[in-house]
Design a protein around this motif. Sequence first.
Motif, short mmCIF file in Angstrom:
data_model
loop_
_atom_site.label_atom_id
_atom_site.label_comp_id
_atom_site.label_asym_id
_atom_site.label_seq_id
_atom_site.Cartn_x
_atom_site.Cartn_y
_atom_site.Cartn_z
N GLU A 110 0.82 -1.21 0.00
CA GLU A 110 0.00 0.00 0.00
C GLU A 110 0.86 1.26 0.00
N VAL A 111 1.90 1.28 0.82
CA VAL A 111 2.78 2.45 0.89
C VAL A 111 3.39 2.73 -0.48
N PHE A 112 3.82 1.67 -1.15
CA PHE A 112 4.43 1.84 -2.48
C PHE A 112 3.38 2.28 -3.50
N LYS A 113 2.23 1.62 -3.51
CA LYS A 113 1.23 1.90 -4.53
C LYS A 113 0.65 3.31 -4.40
N THR A 114 0.40 3.76 -3.19
CA THR A 114 -0.13 5.11 -3.02
C THR A 114 0.90 6.15 -3.43
N ALA A 115 2.19 5.86 -3.19
CA ALA A 115 3.23 6.79 -3.64
C ALA A 115 3.28 6.87 -5.17
N GLN A 116 2.87 5.79 -5.85
CA GLN A 116 2.84 5.77 -7.31
C GLN A 116 1.53 6.35 -7.87
N GLY A 117 0.59 6.66 -7.00
CA GLY A 117 -0.68 7.22 -7.45
C GLY A 117 -1.68 6.19 -7.94
N SER A 118 -1.46 4.90 -7.60
CA SER A 118 -2.39 3.86 -8.06
C SER A 118 -3.77 4.02 -7.44
N TRP A 119 -3.82 4.47 -6.18
CA TRP A 119 -5.06 4.82 -5.50
C TRP A 119 -4.71 5.71 -4.33
N ILE A 120 -5.69 6.34 -3.73
CA ILE A 120 -5.44 7.25 -2.62
C ILE A 120 -6.44 7.00 -1.50
N TYR A 121 -6.08 7.47 -0.30
CA TYR A 121 -6.98 7.48 0.85
C TYR A 121 -7.32 8.95 1.10
N PRO A 122 -8.55 9.35 0.77
CA PRO A 122 -8.84 10.79 0.71
C PRO A 122 -9.10 11.47 2.05
N GLU A 123 -9.25 10.72 3.14
CA GLU A 123 -9.61 11.34 4.40
C GLU A 123 -8.39 11.47 5.32
N PRO A 124 -8.42 12.43 6.24
CA PRO A 124 -7.29 12.62 7.17
C PRO A 124 -7.26 11.56 8.26
N SER A 125 -6.07 11.36 8.83
CA SER A 125 -5.93 10.43 9.96
C SER A 125 -4.56 10.63 10.58
N LEU A 126 -4.41 10.15 11.81
CA LEU A 126 -3.13 10.20 12.51
C LEU A 126 -2.40 8.87 12.42
N LEU A 127 -3.14 7.77 12.51
CA LEU A 127 -2.53 6.43 12.50
C LEU A 127 -2.29 6.00 11.06
N ARG A 128 -1.17 6.42 10.52
CA ARG A 128 -0.86 6.13 9.13
C ARG A 128 0.64 6.07 8.92
N ILE A 129 1.03 5.46 7.81
CA ILE A 129 2.42 5.45 7.35
C ILE A 129 2.41 6.11 5.98
N GLY A 130 3.01 7.28 5.87
CA GLY A 130 2.95 8.01 4.62
C GLY A 130 1.50 8.35 4.29
N GLY A 131 1.06 7.95 3.12
CA GLY A 131 -0.32 8.22 2.72
C GLY A 131 -1.25 7.07 3.00
#
Length: 292
Positions: A110-131
């Motif tokens: 997930e960390v790799f794919k979101t960095a590539q723009g394959s999909w996104i998580y549109p809402e804010p949060s604190l418990l996350r790694i990168g996006g």
Amino acid sequence: MSLNEWLKGRVIAADAWVRPWAARSRLRAGLYEFLLFGLKQAWACLFGGAMLALLLGTQLFWPESAPIARYDFLVVGALALQVFLLATRLEHKDEAIVIFVFHVVGTVMEVFKTAQGSWIYPEPSLLRIGGVPLFSGFMYACVGSYIARITRLFEVRFQNYPPVWGPWLLAILAYLNFFTHHYLPDIRLGLYALSVLLFWRTWFQFTPDLTPRRMPMLMGALLVSLFIWFAENLGTFANAWIYPSQRHGWSMVPLSKLGAWYLLIMLSFTLVTLVHPPRRPGEGEPTNPLAR
């Protein structure tokens, strides 16, 4: 007595009440077997179904004034669900280990794919790694939980299972291709061909009631992939994550995603063999309480 043992007792008691009715004709026996098949499928989806309910429920009813972000609540909810399943013995400890492995493997991707723009998580949060919010790893864990539970609940056995190194080679190459196809040629067509080469003779035997049934391994993988694709559509509808094509409004997830899910199923199945090694028909102790 654990909740799991209590439920088994209720299942045996209910079966003793319904079995005489089902034994009166082949039609009734078939209907009862179909009912048990559906109930076992639903029970195998316990973790995944609960997670999907959390996604949809929070999307529909999450208050804007909540003290924590919705994504963070999903992390807490997933952890609480896992603790509950273990405490009540509704999930085996070795299966929980597999779920943890799925969480790690899925989060890394997930960390790799979101960095590539394959999909996104549109809402804010604190418990996350990168996006990537941490609840996302549990979505992969749902797949692992389902396969592990269904292997046990249906007493899955295999005919003509390939040499052990074959599925592991396919799983490793499939996982690597999720990363490398962004920079190197995409080898998924070759991976599909390798899966056919490995499993074209493989059938899995499953027991909905008392009579073993069987299905080609490849057909089973395709059906589970389709099932997960439907669940993915619900997940994106709940705004848990979105693809680039859904930025301006929800739409169905492209059918092309079925190929990715098919390869993930092959990876998932191979990881589950760490706790449920492939067995031949008749091998191992029965786990169906109705057969005891």
